[in-house]
Design a protein around this motif. Sequence first.
Motif, PDB file in Angstrom:
ATOM      1  N   SER A 278       0.833  -1.198   0.000  1.00 11.75           N
ATOM      2  CA  SER A 278       0.000   0.000   0.000  1.00 11.75           C
ATOM      3  C   SER A 278       0.868   1.248   0.000  1.00 11.75           C
ATOM      4  CB  SER A 278      -0.932   0.016   1.219  1.00 11.75           C
ATOM      5  OG  SER A 278      -0.200   0.246   2.412  1.00 11.75           O
ATOM      6  N   LEU A 279       0.311   2.302  -0.579  1.00  9.52           N
ATOM      7  CA  LEU A 279       0.903   3.635  -0.534  1.00  9.52           C
ATOM      8  C   LEU A 279      -0.155   4.565   0.034  1.00  9.52           C
ATOM      9  CD1 LEU A 279       2.872   5.950  -1.217  1.00  9.52           C
ATOM     10  CD2 LEU A 279       1.955   5.922  -3.555  1.00  9.52           C
ATOM     11  N   VAL A 280       0.181   5.268   1.103  1.00 12.16           N
ATOM     12  CA  VAL A 280      -0.748   6.203   1.748  1.00 12.16           C
ATOM     13  C   VAL A 280      -0.244   7.617   1.492  1.00 12.16           C
ATOM     14  CG1 VAL A 280      -1.774   6.955   3.918  1.00 12.16           C
ATOM     15  CG2 VAL A 280      -1.343   4.519   3.516  1.00 12.16           C
ATOM     16  N   LEU A 281      -1.110   8.446   0.917  1.00 11.57           N
ATOM     17  CA  LEU A 281      -0.800   9.841   0.639  1.00 11.57           C
ATOM     18  C   LEU A 281      -1.754  10.730   1.429  1.00 11.57           C
ATOM     19  CD1 LEU A 281      -0.697   9.600  -3.272  1.00 11.57           C
ATOM     20  CD2 LEU A 281       1.281   9.508  -1.753  1.00 11.57           C
ATOM     21  N   THR A 282      -1.377  11.982   1.627  1.00 13.02           N
ATOM     22  CA  THR A 282      -2.338  12.963   2.122  1.00 13.02           C
ATOM     23  C   THR A 282      -2.895  13.724   0.917  1.00 13.02           C
ATOM     24  OG1 THR A 282      -0.932  14.923   2.384  1.00 13.02           O
ATOM     25  CG2 THR A 282      -0.841  13.256   4.140  1.00 13.02           C
ATOM     26  N   ASP A 283      -3.907  14.541   1.154  1.00  9.36           N
ATOM     27  CA  ASP A 283      -4.502  15.316   0.069  1.00  9.36           C
ATOM     28  C   ASP A 283      -4.022  16.769   0.062  1.00  9.36           C
ATOM     29  OD1 ASP A 283      -5.817  15.960   2.386  1.00  9.36           O
ATOM     30  OD2 ASP A 283      -7.843  15.761   1.566  1.00  9.36           O
ATOM     31  N   THR A 284      -2.758  17.004   0.469  1.00  9.32           N
ATOM     32  CA  THR A 284      -2.181  18.345   0.323  1.00  9.32           C
ATOM     33  C   THR A 284      -2.163  18.746  -1.144  1.00  9.32           C
ATOM     34  OG1 THR A 284       0.052  17.390   0.238  1.00  9.32           O
ATOM     35  CG2 THR A 284      -0.713  18.199   2.373  1.00  9.32           C
ATOM     36  N   ILE A 285      -1.947  17.764  -2.020  1.00  3.14           N
ATOM     37  CA  ILE A 285      -2.087  17.932  -3.467  1.00  3.14           C
ATOM     38  C   ILE A 285      -3.340  17.168  -3.869  1.00  3.14           C
ATOM     39  CG2 ILE A 285      -1.070  17.443  -5.727  1.00  3.14           C
ATOM     40  CD1 ILE A 285       1.686  17.594  -4.371  1.00  3.14           C
ATOM     41  N   ALA A 286      -4.212  17.793  -4.648  1.00  5.31           N
ATOM     42  CA  ALA A 286      -5.464  17.141  -5.036  1.00  5.31           C
ATOM     43  C   ALA A 286      -5.174  15.832  -5.759  1.00  5.31           C
ATOM     44  CB  ALA A 286      -6.275  18.073  -5.934  1.00  5.31           C
TER      45      ALA A 286
END
Length: 339
Positions: A278-286
């Motif tokens: 898995s790769l978990v990102l935040t939504d700082t970039i849409a």
Amino acid sequence: MPHPVEPKLISGNANRPLAEAVARRMSMHRGMNVGLVDARIERFNDAEIFVEVFENVRGEDMFIIQPTSNPANDNLMELLIMADALRRSSAGRITAVIPYFGYARQDRRTKARTPISAKLVANMITQGGIERVLTMDLHAAQIQGFFDIPVDNLYASPVFALDIEHQFKGRLDELMVISPDVGGVARARELAQRIGCPLAIVDKRREKAGEVAEMTVIGDVTGKTCIIVDDLCDTAGTLCKAADVLLEAGASEVHSYITHGVMSGPAVERVTKSRMKSLVLTDTIAPSAAVRAAENIRVVPVAPVFAQAILNIWNGTSVSSLFATETLGPIYEGLYPRG
């Protein structure tokens, strides 16, 4: 002392969904509607940017929500022009909320006759009438010193720690946090301390920008569930290669937690085909449609922490208090129930 006026939010085009989520979260906290200021931000035929604010902002405490992500130049100019429009409309104070600060990788001269673009951008923001910057996980901590105005740099690691404790409940003793390079050790160590796990490093050597020649694991990852943590993922080449190196070194599985999902070019395809679970990102970039559709990519929201940080700035209270799990936990209560 509380600020005499209400905080007002205005958003550019870079990540309007995040701005709307921040406004909703602030409405919950305030017990009253906090909306985005009505404005027109558009392009002329020659791509010049035009901004018109339709509401009175005289004396107001204004927060511009605008990451300077791809297209970086357009989004940066939107931020500066919005700030100029607000300043000329007699706004009381202008804070730039820049969840992802573009040009941050150009924070020093690595060879002769190259720019320090992060400093240039900091100068432009300061001269544009912005009085404070709120951002998250700057690529290099010293960028805060490039500004002659206050900079509040939030960290994603407390949010990641909450997510890891929720996703790997009962398995925390199997985890090992991985820094994908020597430069990211401080970030990885901070997360490792939060979740009580050991730390290892993937040492990489580049022959030229964007290409990794060799990788070596420093530390014993045998049988461990490895958590790679970094501030940004661009083309995902280094990240996917690091996952392969860790698995070849004996890791049982690899997951990654990245703050800024730049995800350029073949990044999504590389991640979906990689051996990472898995790769978990935040939504700082849409997140793009491809990112949201990928089965092994997950997005965690940063609106709760930004909303609280904006309220703290408006109230004149501590922003660094949001680094503590005791403070952040209740903010994410609905997403990560305690107990």
